[in-house]
Design a protein around this motif. Structure first.
Motif, PDB file in Angstrom:
ATOM      1  N   GLU A   1       0.806   4.403  -2.792  1.00 36.76           N
ATOM      2  CA  GLU A   1       0.716   5.817  -2.425  1.00 36.76           C
ATOM      3  C   GLU A   1       1.859   6.629  -3.010  1.00 36.76           C
ATOM      4  O   GLU A   1       1.702   7.816  -3.313  1.00 36.76           O
TER       5      GLU A   1
ATOM      6  N   THR B   1       0.834  -1.202   0.000  1.00 35.55           N
ATOM      7  CA  THR B   1       0.000   0.000   0.000  1.00 35.55           C
ATOM      8  C   THR B   1       0.867   1.250   0.000  1.00 35.55           C
ATOM      9  O   THR B   1       0.505   2.271  -0.576  1.00 35.55           O
ATOM     10  N   ARG B   2       2.027   1.184   0.644  1.00 30.55           N
ATOM     11  CA  ARG B   2       2.946   2.326   0.643  1.00 30.55           C
ATOM     12  C   ARG B   2       3.433   2.635  -0.758  1.00 30.55           C
ATOM     13  O   ARG B   2       3.513   3.790  -1.170  1.00 30.55           O
TER      14      ARG B   2
END
Length: 336
Positions: free
Chosen positions: A250, A246-247
């Motif tokens: 982003e 998820t990082r």
């Protein structure tokens, strides 16, 4: 004579725009001697322009109150937008820096006071920079000649450096227009079809005497949009399936171009039990795509195609070998 007439007009416009200026200030602005300004002011007075001089430390020349040519029909928003549209960098590249400055001066001098104040605030608060971060601006050594040929509709013969072999080729083209994209100039020209050339890759140029006719209805903006669509279609070769943290998802907007970010977000599947998300992105060459994904480090895992996954494994193995070798030699320490 033409140059002097232009200078006389500039004096009037400067005084309209700024209210009062000394002979020294006018001389610096117009890059002439103070004596020349004295002669020009005398000529303007003899011609009936209502200006007068004030002696003393705070003196200077000014126009009689009320002497102003007004430009009607513009709203405040329109006047401000005109000044915001002025790009000093590109205008200078095209040899139009002084022309732009004079045009803005004339426009401001002709505006009513309430609009003139507004455009002044725009210039104080907004500056447009078209160049990319972390990228040196392109060389524009041949741009002046290209601009001249484009304006005069004369064909050019050039030696051009391209990516394909042979790297350097000779071309004779009819220049239809110039496009500035992300600080780089591109020439749209006819040569066995409409083609696009990066101006910085023109090694040598000769402007010919041959005059060409532009096609009726040729739309430079529309042609450029078609070129971009075609460019994207040609450069992508298949898709890559990638498992991201998820990082990493982003961080994508800060590391990859918008088209890849949109594709990743649009194709994102629900997160798996490890919290990772599988996305699909268009890819260029294996080497190019591998270089992009290395920016994400261990936050990205290539699932397909196998060739790209194998290339990433080769790079990772090579990096591990380098760092194992360095560890065996001992860590590098900072000097005391």
């Amino acid at each position: 004579m033409v140059m002097r007439a232009s200078r006389l007009l500039s004096i009037v416009l400067l005084l309209q725009a700024r209210g009062r200026m000394t002979a020294e200030q006018l001389a610096r602005e117009l890059e002439v001697s103070v004596r020349t300004i004295y002669r020009d002011v005398e000529s303007l007075s003899l011609a009936g322009i209502p200006l007068y001089g004030e002696a003393g430390h705070d003196g200077g020349y000014r126009l009689v109150d009320g002497y102003r040519t007004r430009l009607t029909g513009l709203t405040a928003d329109e006047a401000e937008a005109l000044f915001l549209a002025g790009l000093p960098g590109p205008a200078a590249d095209l040899g139009l820096g002084a022309v732009l400055a004079t045009a803005q001066l004339k426009l401001k001098a002709a505006l009513p006071d309430e609009l003139s104040e507004g455009v002044g605030r725009v210039k104080e608060r907004f500056h447009l920079d078209t160049s990319d971060w972390y990228v040196d601006p392109d060389s524009t050594a041949q741009l002046a000649a290209v601009v001249d040929a484009t304006w005069s509709q004369r064909r050019i013969r050039m030696r051009y450096r391209r990516w394909a072999q042979p790297r350097e080729v000779e071309r004779e083209v009819a220049p239809y227009g110039l496009v500035l994209k992300s600080g780089r100039w591109y020439l749209v020209a006819e040569s066995d079809g409409i083609r696009t050339y990066r101006v910085s890759q023109i090694l040598r140029i000769q402007v010919l005497d041959n005059i060409f006719e532009r096609p009726a209805g040729f739309d430079l903006a529309a042609r450029w949009a078609e070129y971009l669509d075609d460019f994207d279609a040609r450069r992508y070769h298949g898709d890559a399936r990638i498992r991201l943290s998820t990082r990493a998802l982003e961080r994508l907007p800060h590391l990859l171009e918008p088209a890849l970010v949109r594709a990743a977000r649009d194709s994102a599947e629900p997160a798996d039990r490890d919290g990772r998300i599988i996305v699909t992105m268009p890819m260029e060459t294996v080497e190019h795509t591998a270089g992009l994904l290395l920016r994400l480090g261990a936050d990205a895992e290539v699932l397909a195609p196998a060739e790209l996954r194998g290339r990433m494994a080769e790079i990772a193995t090579g990096l591990a070998r380098i760092y194992r070798t360095n560890d065996a030699k001992g860590a590098v320490t900072e000097p005391q």
